[in-house]
Scaffold this motif. Structure first.
Motif, PDB file in Angstrom:
ATOM      1  N   GLU A  38      -2.599   8.137  -1.386  1.00  0.00           N
ATOM      2  CA  GLU A  38      -2.603   8.231   0.063  1.00  0.00           C
ATOM      3  C   GLU A  38      -2.616   9.713   0.429  1.00  0.00           C
ATOM      4  OE1 GLU A  38      -2.076   5.260   1.628  1.00  0.00           O
ATOM      5  OE2 GLU A  38      -1.901   5.938   3.697  1.00  0.00           O
TER       6      GLU A  38
ATOM      7  N   HIS B   3       0.852  -1.196   0.000  1.00  0.00           N
ATOM      8  CA  HIS B   3       0.000   0.000   0.000  1.00  0.00           C
ATOM      9  C   HIS B   3       0.884   1.242   0.000  1.00  0.00           C
ATOM     10  CE1 HIS B   3      -0.260  -0.335   4.749  1.00  0.00           C
ATOM     11  NE2 HIS B   3       0.943  -0.548   4.288  1.00  0.00           N
TER      12      HIS B   3
ATOM     13  N   ARG C 176       0.272  -6.676  -4.673  1.00  0.00           N
ATOM     14  CA  ARG C 176      -0.227  -7.741  -3.796  1.00  0.00           C
ATOM     15  C   ARG C 176      -0.301  -9.025  -4.593  1.00  0.00           C
ATOM     16  NH1 ARG C 176      -4.949  -4.591  -0.265  1.00  0.00           N
ATOM     17  NH2 ARG C 176      -3.569  -2.836   0.222  1.00  0.00           N
TER      18      ARG C 176
ATOM     19  N   GLY D 153     -10.140   3.569   2.586  1.00  0.00           N
ATOM     20  CA  GLY D 153     -10.050   3.559   4.041  1.00  0.00           C
ATOM     21  C   GLY D 153      -9.483   4.866   4.553  1.00  0.00           C
ATOM     22  N   CYS D 154      -9.824   5.201   5.825  1.00  0.00           N
ATOM     23  CA  CYS D 154      -9.317   6.450   6.385  1.00  0.00           C
ATOM     24  C   CYS D 154      -9.382   6.406   7.901  1.00  0.00           C
ATOM     25  CB  CYS D 154     -10.116   7.634   5.845  1.00  0.00           C
ATOM     26  SG  CYS D 154     -11.858   7.583   6.303  1.00  0.00           S
TER      27      CYS D 154
ATOM     28  N   GLN E 204      -2.506   3.379  -5.825  1.00  0.00           N
ATOM     29  CA  GLN E 204      -3.266   3.990  -4.732  1.00  0.00           C
ATOM     30  C   GLN E 204      -2.889   5.456  -4.610  1.00  0.00           C
ATOM     31  OE1 GLN E 204      -2.401   1.872  -1.060  1.00  0.00           O
ATOM     32  NE2 GLN E 204      -4.156   0.516  -1.366  1.00  0.00           N
TER      33      GLN E 204
ATOM     34  N   PHE F 276      -2.974   1.360  11.603  1.00  0.00           N
ATOM     35  CA  PHE F 276      -2.254   2.641  11.652  1.00  0.00           C
ATOM     36  C   PHE F 276      -3.175   3.847  11.804  1.00  0.00           C
ATOM     37  CE2 PHE F 276      -3.305   2.873   7.158  1.00  0.00           C
ATOM     38  CZ  PHE F 276      -3.361   1.524   6.813  1.00  0.00           C
TER      39      PHE F 276
ATOM     40  N   SER G  29       0.720   3.538   2.242  1.00  0.00           N
ATOM     41  CA  SER G  29       0.840   4.053   3.616  1.00  0.00           C
ATOM     42  C   SER G  29       2.275   4.162   4.135  1.00  0.00           C
ATOM     43  CB  SER G  29      -0.030   3.219   4.557  1.00  0.00           C
ATOM     44  OG  SER G  29      -1.379   3.308   4.166  1.00  0.00           O
TER      45      SER G  29
ATOM     46  N   PHE H 160      -8.017  -0.281  10.916  1.00  0.00           N
ATOM     47  CA  PHE H 160      -6.683  -0.337  10.309  1.00  0.00           C
ATOM     48  C   PHE H 160      -5.693  -0.161  11.451  1.00  0.00           C
ATOM     49  CE2 PHE H 160      -9.353   1.442   6.888  1.00  0.00           C
ATOM     50  CZ  PHE H 160      -9.111   0.518   5.882  1.00  0.00           C
TER      51      PHE H 160
ATOM     52  N   ALA I 154      -5.483  10.350   7.862  1.00  0.00           N
ATOM     53  CA  ALA I 154      -4.944   9.717   6.654  1.00  0.00           C
ATOM     54  C   ALA I 154      -6.100   9.085   5.897  1.00  0.00           C
ATOM     55  CB  ALA I 154      -3.915   8.653   7.011  1.00  0.00           C
ATOM     56  N   PHE I 155      -5.848   8.930   4.610  1.00  0.00           N
ATOM     57  CA  PHE I 155      -6.891   8.386   3.749  1.00  0.00           C
ATOM     58  C   PHE I 155      -6.187   7.699   2.590  1.00  0.00           C
ATOM     59  CE2 PHE I 155      -9.336   9.790  -0.193  1.00  0.00           C
ATOM     60  CZ  PHE I 155     -10.227   8.729  -0.156  1.00  0.00           C
ATOM     61  N   GLY I 156      -6.679   6.535   2.161  1.00  0.00           N
ATOM     62  CA  GLY I 156      -6.049   5.854   1.024  1.00  0.00           C
ATOM     63  C   GLY I 156      -7.088   5.130   0.191  1.00  0.00           C
TER      64      GLY I 156
HETATM   65  N1  PHE Z   1      -3.537   1.533   3.309  1.00  0.00           N
HETATM   66  C1  PHE Z   1      -4.898   1.095   3.430  1.00  0.00           C
HETATM   67  C2  PHE Z   1      -5.172   0.009   2.393  1.00  0.00           C
HETATM   68  O1  PHE Z   1      -4.368  -0.185   1.523  1.00  0.00           O
HETATM   69  C3  PHE Z   1      -5.851   2.226   3.186  1.00  0.00           C
HETATM   70  C4  PHE Z   1      -5.787   3.309   4.224  1.00  0.00           C
HETATM   71  C5  PHE Z   1      -4.955   4.387   4.061  1.00  0.00           C
HETATM   72  C6  PHE Z   1      -6.556   3.249   5.383  1.00  0.00           C
HETATM   73  C7  PHE Z   1      -4.907   5.406   5.014  1.00  0.00           C
HETATM   74  C8  PHE Z   1      -6.516   4.210   6.337  1.00  0.00           C
HETATM   75  C9  PHE Z   1      -5.708   5.288   6.127  1.00  0.00           C
HETATM   76  O2  PHE Z   1      -6.179  -0.643   2.431  1.00  0.00           O
END
Ligand code: PHE
Length: 379
Positions: free
Chosen positions: A241, A199, A225, A320-321, A239, A281, A201, A279, A343-345
């Protein structure tokens, strides 16, 4: 010098006999008619009207005739030569017209043909969408940050509070990369500590170690993956982020930022909703949905207007966030008493799929220009 032969009978001069003249004329006319092109006609012209042609030679004989015979013979030869040159001019005009018509066809330029034998390429729709999303954040003052695709396991998992036995670390999800120890031993599998990032992140952790807050970054990039390529999975995908770390940031800032993003990308009446999730993190964590951009939620409970895009659920799951877990801030040397962050991805392939009705993910990786061309030729 002998005097002209007054008793000379023109009929005696073989070349000037009427039937001889006729034959010469007819031969000339036949040769012109037989000429299939201007080159052949040019040869026939020399042969039948040139200085050594039979009619020219006959004409020369006239001078030797007695005066009373000259007029008649001259008239005969002159008429024949007149007919020949007229026939020549007619055939010349015919053949020129034929040639002009043929040249028009053979040398015609098809202005509808492509003018460019090697059309210039264009960027892939995944790239342009990724840039468009990044631009939304850049216009809010975020900076673009990048990290390596071959990443230390520590950045990809440990710094992000994944416990050592977290299932995502297992080889069924993660590509481990071969490494070499200090004494030259090749390490394989999960002992190398090197992975293809799963990811974007880990760029959060790298950014927080590199910079002092306040930090506002957007991180687009390729991730990996161990999925088989099929209509909805690809082992290599993209992705974006988002990371903001500052004093006093709350979930409300996250929500407002997400609303702004979907409005910028899908229209001013767009909104988002958050559903609790987990998540390692982020804490709290949420799954982020956006209003279905096709039915705008109007298909919900409305069998008259079903929506294929959201399966009449009214919402589309985007990513996700959450609020950056204080453990991540600590691991990266940021004081969680002073700073907080969100954070958000999310996946670009998924967004391209529902934003542009792409039904099969394989189309995005196969490189067929018939897929990419309708997205436009942005260079
Ligand atoms: N890294 C997570 C994923 O790949 C997504 C995510 C990013 C979630 C940042 C929360 C915050 O699924």
């Amino acid at each position: 010098m002998s005097a002209p032969n007054k008793s000379y009978d023109p009929v005696e001069v073989e070349a000037l006999k009427p039937e001889e003249i006729e034959r010469m004329r007819d031969e000339a006319l036949a040769a012109f008619a037989a000429a299939g092109d201007l080159d052949e006609l040019a040869h026939a012209k020399v042969a039948h009207t040139g200085g050594t042609s039979p009619l020219a030679l006959a004409n020369r004989e006239i001078g030797a005739l007695p005066p009373q015979a000259k007029a008649e013979a001259g008239k005969r030869v002159g008429q024949a030569r007149g007919q020949v040159s007229k026939a020549l001019a007619t055939r010349q005009a015919e053949l020129e017209a034929e040639r002009d018509a043929r040249v028009l066809v053979e040398e015609a330029v098809d202005v509808t043909l492509p003018y460019d034998r090697t059309p210039s390429g264009a960027r892939h729709p995944l790239t342009t969408l990724m840039e468009r999303v990044s631009d939304v954040f850049v216009s809010m003052g975020y900076e673009v940050a990048e990290g390596p695709e071959v990443e230390a396991e520590w950045f990809n998992f440990d710094a992000l509070n994944f416990v050592p036995d977290h299932p995502a670390r297992q080889t069924q999800d993660t590509f481990f990369v071969q490494g070499t120890t200090a004494d030259g031993k090749v390490t394989t599998g999960d002992e190398s500590g090197i992975v293809l990032r799963t990811h974007t992140s880990p760029v959060q952790a790298r950014t927080l170690i590199d910079r002092e807050p306040p930090v506002y970054v957007v991180c687009p990039g390729r991730v990996y993956r161990t999925d088989e390529l099929d209509a909805t999975h690809t082992p290599v995908f993209h992705q974006i982020e988002l990371l903001a770390v500052d004093e006093g940031l709350t979930m409300a800032d996250l929500k407002g930022t997400l609303d702004h993003m979907v409005q910028a990308l899908f229209g001013p009446d767009m909104k988002t909703r958050l559903r609790p999730n987990f998540f390692p993190f982020t804490e709290p964590s949420a799954e982020m949905d956006m209003l279905c951009y096709v039915c705008r939620g109007e298909s919900v409970g409305n069998p008259e207007r079903p929506c294929r895009t959201c399966s009449s659920e009214g919402w589309i799951e985007l990513g996700g966030c959450g609020m950056v877990n204080p453990k991540v801030l600590v691991a990266c040397g940021v004081d969680p008493q002073k700073y907080s962050g969100f954070a958000f991805g999310f996946g670009i392939e998924r967004m391209l799929m529902f934003r542009h009705n792409v039904e099969d993910m394989r189309d995005m990786v196969e490189g067929d220009v018939r897929f990419t061309r309708p997205f436009g030729m942005e260079i």
